[in-house]
Write an enzyme that holds these catalytic residues in place. Sequence first.
Site, PDB file in Angstrom:
ATOM      1  N   GLN A 137     -16.017   7.498   0.231  1.00 50.71           N
ATOM      2  CA  GLN A 137     -15.665   6.644   1.369  1.00 50.71           C
ATOM      3  C   GLN A 137     -15.019   5.340   0.917  1.00 50.71           C
ATOM      4  O   GLN A 137     -14.600   4.546   1.748  1.00 50.71           O
ATOM      5  CB  GLN A 137     -16.911   6.308   2.180  1.00 50.71           C
ATOM      6  CG  GLN A 137     -17.644   7.522   2.734  1.00 50.71           C
ATOM      7  CD  GLN A 137     -18.943   7.127   3.398  1.00 50.71           C
ATOM      8  OE1 GLN A 137     -18.963   6.665   4.530  1.00 50.71           O
ATOM      9  NE2 GLN A 137     -20.043   7.300   2.682  1.00 50.71           N
ATOM     10  N   ASN A 138     -14.960   5.116  -0.389  1.00 50.24           N
ATOM     11  CA  ASN A 138     -14.435   3.856  -0.924  1.00 50.24           C
ATOM     12  C   ASN A 138     -12.913   3.913  -1.005  1.00 50.24           C
ATOM     13  O   ASN A 138     -12.329   4.980  -1.256  1.00 50.24           O
ATOM     14  CB  ASN A 138     -15.017   3.579  -2.305  1.00 50.24           C
ATOM     15  CG  ASN A 138     -16.530   3.504  -2.282  1.00 50.24           C
ATOM     16  OD1 ASN A 138     -17.131   3.217  -1.249  1.00 50.24           O
ATOM     17  ND2 ASN A 138     -17.165   3.758  -3.408  1.00 50.24           N
ATOM     18  N   HIS A 143     -11.118   7.536   3.265  1.00 47.16           N
ATOM     19  CA  HIS A 143     -10.697   6.271   3.887  1.00 47.16           C
ATOM     20  C   HIS A 143      -9.489   5.659   3.196  1.00 47.16           C
ATOM     21  O   HIS A 143      -9.140   4.514   3.471  1.00 47.16           O
ATOM     22  CB  HIS A 143     -11.861   5.273   3.900  1.00 47.16           C
ATOM     23  CG  HIS A 143     -12.973   5.697   4.802  1.00 47.16           C
ATOM     24  ND1 HIS A 143     -14.262   5.193   4.688  1.00 47.16           N
ATOM     25  CD2 HIS A 143     -13.005   6.581   5.835  1.00 47.16           C
ATOM     26  CE1 HIS A 143     -15.029   5.757   5.610  1.00 47.16           C
ATOM     27  NE2 HIS A 143     -14.286   6.595   6.309  1.00 47.16           N
ATOM     28  N   CYS A 147       5.258   7.554   1.833  1.00 49.75           N
ATOM     29  CA  CYS A 147       6.367   7.697   2.771  1.00 49.75           C
ATOM     30  C   CYS A 147       6.087   8.904   3.654  1.00 49.75           C
ATOM     31  O   CYS A 147       6.011  10.037   3.166  1.00 49.75           O
ATOM     32  CB  CYS A 147       7.684   7.879   2.015  1.00 49.75           C
ATOM     33  SG  CYS A 147       9.094   8.175   3.106  1.00 49.75           S
ATOM     34  N   CYS A 205       9.350  11.583   4.176  1.00 50.07           N
ATOM     35  CA  CYS A 205       9.640  12.631   3.194  1.00 50.07           C
ATOM     36  C   CYS A 205       8.656  13.787   3.365  1.00 50.07           C
ATOM     37  O   CYS A 205       7.472  13.572   3.622  1.00 50.07           O
ATOM     38  CB  CYS A 205       9.562  12.068   1.785  1.00 50.07           C
ATOM     39  SG  CYS A 205      10.820  10.833   1.403  1.00 50.07           S
ATOM     40  N   CYS A 262      14.390   8.120   0.603  1.00 53.90           N
ATOM     41  CA  CYS A 262      15.020   8.165   1.925  1.00 53.90           C
ATOM     42  C   CYS A 262      15.275   6.782   2.520  1.00 53.90           C
ATOM     43  O   CYS A 262      15.990   6.673   3.521  1.00 53.90           O
ATOM     44  CB  CYS A 262      14.154   8.985   2.890  1.00 53.90           C
ATOM     45  SG  CYS A 262      12.542   8.246   3.247  1.00 53.90           S
ATOM     46  N   LEU A 306     -30.519   2.371  -1.640  1.00 54.67           N
ATOM     47  CA  LEU A 306     -31.565   1.367  -1.468  1.00 54.67           C
ATOM     48  C   LEU A 306     -32.031   1.260  -0.019  1.00 54.67           C
ATOM     49  O   LEU A 306     -33.136   0.801   0.238  1.00 54.67           O
ATOM     50  CB  LEU A 306     -31.062  -0.001  -1.941  1.00 54.67           C
ATOM     51  CG  LEU A 306     -30.896  -0.179  -3.452  1.00 54.67           C
ATOM     52  CD1 LEU A 306     -30.190  -1.489  -3.762  1.00 54.67           C
ATOM     53  CD2 LEU A 306     -32.239  -0.123  -4.165  1.00 54.67           C
TER      54      LEU A 306
END
Length: 474
Positions: A173-174, A193, A201, A204, A234, A304
Amino acid sequence: MGKFEGKPYVQDNYPTRRKAAQPQECEKKKKRDSLRKVSKILQKCETLRTAEETRLLESCTEAVKEISQRREKVQLYKERIQEKEDPPDVIETKAKKLAEAITRARHLICYTGAGISTSARIPDYRGSNGIWTLLAQGKDIGKHDLSLAEPTFTHMALYELHRRKMLRFVVSQNCDGLHLRSGLPRNSLSEVHGNMYIEACKNCKPNVEYWRLFDTTELTARYNHKTMRRCHICGKPLVDTIVHFGERGCLRWPLNWAGACAQSEKADVILCLGSSLKVLKKYSWLWAMDRPAKKRPKLYIVNLQWTPKDSVAALKINGKCDQVMMLVMKQLNIVVPDYKRLKDPIFAHASLLSSLELHTVSQPMLKSQNELECSETTLEDEKKPFEEPFEDSQEALDLSSERPVVEVEVKVEPSDVKVEVKGEINAESVDVKDELKAEESPGVKEEPKTENSGAKDEPAEVKLEGEVKNKEIK
């Protein structure tokens, strides 16, 4: 006199103003006010409540029940956001069980969160000092230079497990890009993420990715992903790869949802490291929720804080990821390699900016090993103490007077000058011979020859005694 003579004039259809309706008190407001009253009464000690307040609580049983439930939820939330760490002996015992599960696993995959990057000086989100926590409290989150972050022990441990084919896939998720920089192949990684060092791009086909040595999200925001740079193929605008809250990522890579779904179907063990799982729990296909409970992959969690998957986990370890993974790798008897910038793939694959694109970046760039060594050498040179010249001439004279006295004997010949030094002379003494050649020394006195002198060709001998003060050898 007329039709209305002797009669008052009355207009039958004169519009009369309607009486204003009496304002009725809103039911929601009544309920809100009663809840406030009951809440204030419940905050008091039972011995301090009046008879009227006691009767009000007895008559408003529903309000009392609702307020009690709210308080329980708030207390439960406060307990869940607290970071709890198991005792060292408990963590060691659980680490042995986790090592055994990794050894027995046929198809192990790993889900990682911000907790594995906190030791790299990157703050998490929902921890006690996380970004969301501090913002909710109205505190300043501070400034964090992500270009200084390097892969942690956990990143390198996952890389080594994958290299030994004990770990099949990583879903992260980092967006810090540390998994990719640790050496993990991109085909075995899904950054759901996005990655802050990659821009792409969309025009393309297939999409073209550009690796950068800086944070590409400097000028982007939610629903606005253009980075002010253009594709070299492009010419269309480039976009970052970050997926914000409320957005749906559509890039094939680095999101790699296809790989994550395919690997989760094959998994028999899932290891969750440093994630609260509040976001990943919404992706039901990652947890094989379509299978019966007994046929789902076993879940092992290292975090934790509380997670919504704690109740169904085979093992939950309340500890720091680096500490737990050190114990696990020790049990597996596997040596974890250190991170080396020379092997970091981002420096080999990064696309450099042209001179026309330099104005789009103000963030610090990642430095290679050679650049770091040069900067360290420069800093060391700047820190070296320098010798200041003597400002006080009297102090210089005092220091020079401490030097040893040198006795010099000069023999003057017709064709040359010879110098003999008697006594001790240090490295800073002057070459008297060279000075005598340059200019005639005022301390040299020649004895004139007389006709009665017996030695015709014998040179005259002159003795010179003096001090040599603060002179350098040239």
